[in-house]
Write a protein that holds these residues in place. Structure first.
Motif, PDB file in Angstrom:
ATOM      1  N   VAL A 134       0.860  -1.176   0.000  1.00  0.00           N
ATOM      2  CA  VAL A 134       0.000   0.000   0.000  1.00  0.00           C
ATOM      3  C   VAL A 134       0.895   1.224   0.000  1.00  0.00           C
ATOM      4  O   VAL A 134       1.746   1.383   0.879  1.00  0.00           O
ATOM      5  N   MET A 135       0.702   2.101  -0.996  1.00  0.00           N
ATOM      6  CA  MET A 135       1.527   3.296  -1.118  1.00  0.00           C
ATOM      7  C   MET A 135       0.677   4.533  -0.895  1.00  0.00           C
ATOM      8  O   MET A 135      -0.430   4.640  -1.418  1.00  0.00           O
ATOM      9  N   LEU A 179       6.836   3.520  -7.062  1.00  0.00           N
ATOM     10  CA  LEU A 179       7.649   2.485  -7.682  1.00  0.00           C
ATOM     11  C   LEU A 179       8.211   3.010  -8.996  1.00  0.00           C
ATOM     12  O   LEU A 179       7.638   3.886  -9.636  1.00  0.00           O
ATOM     13  N   ASP A 180       9.361   2.475  -9.395  1.00  0.00           N
ATOM     14  CA  ASP A 180       9.961   2.910 -10.653  1.00  0.00           C
ATOM     15  C   ASP A 180       8.948   2.802 -11.790  1.00  0.00           C
ATOM     16  O   ASP A 180       8.139   1.874 -11.854  1.00  0.00           O
ATOM     17  N   CYS A 205      -0.892  -1.564  -4.844  1.00  0.00           N
ATOM     18  CA  CYS A 205      -2.043  -0.680  -4.964  1.00  0.00           C
ATOM     19  C   CYS A 205      -1.697   0.656  -4.338  1.00  0.00           C
ATOM     20  O   CYS A 205      -0.738   0.770  -3.587  1.00  0.00           O
ATOM     21  N   SER A 206      -2.445   1.667  -4.655  1.00  0.00           N
ATOM     22  CA  SER A 206      -2.233   2.995  -4.088  1.00  0.00           C
ATOM     23  C   SER A 206      -3.447   3.375  -3.261  1.00  0.00           C
ATOM     24  O   SER A 206      -4.573   2.968  -3.542  1.00  0.00           O
ATOM     25  N   ILE A 207      -3.224   4.152  -2.229  1.00  0.00           N
ATOM     26  CA  ILE A 207      -4.331   4.606  -1.389  1.00  0.00           C
ATOM     27  C   ILE A 207      -5.141   5.618  -2.179  1.00  0.00           C
ATOM     28  O   ILE A 207      -4.647   6.670  -2.525  1.00  0.00           O
ATOM     29  N   ASP A 209      -0.235 -12.722   1.814  1.00  0.00           N
ATOM     30  CA  ASP A 209      -0.088 -13.211   3.177  1.00  0.00           C
ATOM     31  C   ASP A 209       0.271 -12.115   4.168  1.00  0.00           C
ATOM     32  O   ASP A 209       0.171 -12.331   5.377  1.00  0.00           O
ATOM     33  N   ARG A 210       0.723 -10.959   3.664  1.00  0.00           N
ATOM     34  CA  ARG A 210       1.077  -9.837   4.527  1.00  0.00           C
ATOM     35  C   ARG A 210       0.948  -8.545   3.746  1.00  0.00           C
ATOM     36  O   ARG A 210       0.821  -8.562   2.517  1.00  0.00           O
ATOM     37  N   VAL A 211       0.983  -7.423   4.464  1.00  0.00           N
ATOM     38  CA  VAL A 211       0.850  -6.095   3.862  1.00  0.00           C
ATOM     39  C   VAL A 211       2.047  -5.253   4.264  1.00  0.00           C
ATOM     40  O   VAL A 211       2.482  -5.288   5.421  1.00  0.00           O
ATOM     41  N   VAL A 212       2.593  -4.500   3.313  1.00  0.00           N
ATOM     42  CA  VAL A 212       3.603  -3.493   3.588  1.00  0.00           C
ATOM     43  C   VAL A 212       3.010  -2.134   3.238  1.00  0.00           C
ATOM     44  O   VAL A 212       2.554  -1.927   2.108  1.00  0.00           O
ATOM     45  N   ILE A 213       2.978  -1.227   4.200  1.00  0.00           N
ATOM     46  CA  ILE A 213       2.478   0.127   3.970  1.00  0.00           C
ATOM     47  C   ILE A 213       3.669   1.069   3.889  1.00  0.00           C
ATOM     48  O   ILE A 213       4.427   1.211   4.851  1.00  0.00           O
ATOM     49  N   GLU A 214       3.847   1.712   2.741  1.00  0.00           N
ATOM     50  CA  GLU A 214       4.900   2.711   2.592  1.00  0.00           C
ATOM     51  C   GLU A 214       4.316   4.083   2.893  1.00  0.00           C
ATOM     52  O   GLU A 214       3.338   4.507   2.279  1.00  0.00           O
TER      53      GLU A 214
END
Length: 379
Positions: free
Chosen positions: A42-43, A51-52, A73-75, A98-103
């Motif tokens: 999530v960005m 992302l590039d 995906c983007s917020i 299986d997991r989420v990374v929020i930038e």
């Protein structure tokens, strides 16, 4: 919700770091790494970087799912709606992760995101915070810490600090920068990224608030000597504190002229189980007086009358549900508590922790005659 023996919620990693620290490069490597597993990224749409461009052009859902098992995906609205949408699509079989990374954006305060994941009843039953990862640029990081308190805050709230761009400076400069980071947050593990690459496993499983936690995991989390070999020792160069200090004041980086002095840290170890009333008194009064300025409170607590200890974690006045350490064995009953706060006198913070050493008399008062209550007190 999580039970005493299992936690089926989806782990969430918060990836933060100031502008230009290398979050995009790390994310690109993570997404392309098949060993990273299935990750939803999530960005924040207000971020200055994403992302590039060539990766975004490639990253249709089908392509990413087939190649690396990641979904980007983007917020488009707020965090709650985004997380709910991810969960609905996962349940419907449209997405698999299986997991989420929020930038976060480079200037973001991690606190509101942590609060949302803990207290919002639309997503808290399905997601759990797995850790805060902060990227710190060795080349411009010292100047950023001087100029931007947000960058200081991001390091102070981290479970893991990834030091980037070490190839652009001398080893002495890296060492001084890491010493400064440790002054801000002595409990956070540190590793180096090589051109944005780190072992995926180093970023995950950082929180001790899970039923399967071991004593070694807790030691890693609190920054004390682990009971097992450190699998990341070759990467981190992390210098741990002694495993049995009487009291651990740290994080007083007053020699820096800018923002570091606004962060104070203190820690304590208490060998005997702590009366529940004493702990409640300390926690209630600390939150009442300094709640908005508490960046992190974490620890392992042995309470009188309870067979097993529990681990706890809080940001400001918001706390995750404590987790009993069911794997605990042996006779060690030492409680360990760490507090990191901003704009707070370090000596006062340490003095407040000393309350946890108080042993009440039979008449309900402590050794100095002060009546012990769970609320309504101040110090």
């Amino acid at each position: 919700m999580a039970t005493e023996t299992s936690d089926d919620r989806i782990p969430v990693t918060l990836l933060t770091g100031f502008l230009g620290s290398g979050k995009t490069t790390l994310l690109n490597n993570l997404i392309r790494d098949p060993d990273a597993g299935r990750i939803a990224v999530v960005m924040n749409e207000f971020g200055d970087v994403g992302l590039d461009h060539d990766l975004i052009e490639e990253a249709t859902e089908e392509t990413v799912l087939m190649q690396s098992g990641c979904i980007c995906c983007s917020i488009r609205s707020d965090l709650v709606e985004t997380m709910r949408a991810l969960l609905d699509r996962r349940k419907g079989g449209d997405l698999a992760f299986d997991r989420v990374v929020i930038e976060t954006t480079g200037i973001a305060d991690p606190g509101p995101i942590l609060h949302t994941l803990v207290v919002d009843q639309q997503i808290a039953p399905s997601f759990r915070m797995d850790g805060v990862v902060t990227l710190a640029d060795a080349a411009v990081g010292p100047r950023t810490l001087d100029a931007q308190f947000e960058a200081v805050h991001q390091i102070a709230t981290a479970d893991l600090v990834v030091v980037t761009k070490t190839d652009l400076v001398t080893p002495d400069e890296v060492e001084r920068f890491e010493a400064r980071i440790e002054g801000l947050n002595a409990t956070a593990r540190r590793i180096h990224a090589e051109h944005g690459r780190v072992p995926p496993g180093a970023l995950f499983g950082l929180s001790a608030l899970r039923p399967s936690v071991t004593s070694g995991d807790i030691s890693d989390w609190l920054g004390t000597e682990p009971s097992k070999p450190d699998p990341l020792a070759g990467l981190s160069g992390f210098a741990r504190q002694s495993s049995k200090p009487a009291s651990l004041p740290f994080g007083q980086a007053g020699h820096h002229a800018h923002h570091d002095h606004r962060i104070s840290s203190a820690a304590i170890e208490v060998e005997d189980p702590i009366p529940a009333g004493i702990f409640d008194f300390w926690l209630d009064t600390l939150i009442a007086i300094k709640g908005p300025d508490i960046l992190r409170i974490k620890g392992i607590l042995h309470v009188e009358g309870l067979e097993l200890p529990f681990v706890f974690h809080g940001v400001q006045h918001i706390f995750d549900t404590p987790v009993h350490v069911r794997s605990w064995s042996g006779t060690d009953t030492t409680s360990r508590v760490v507090v990191i706060a901003r704009d707070t006198d370090a000596k006062g913070l340490q003095k407040s922790l000393e309350i946890l050493r108080t042993r009440p008399k039979e008449d309900g008062s402590d050794a100095d005659g002060m009546m012990v209550h769970t609320t309504g007190m101040s110090f």
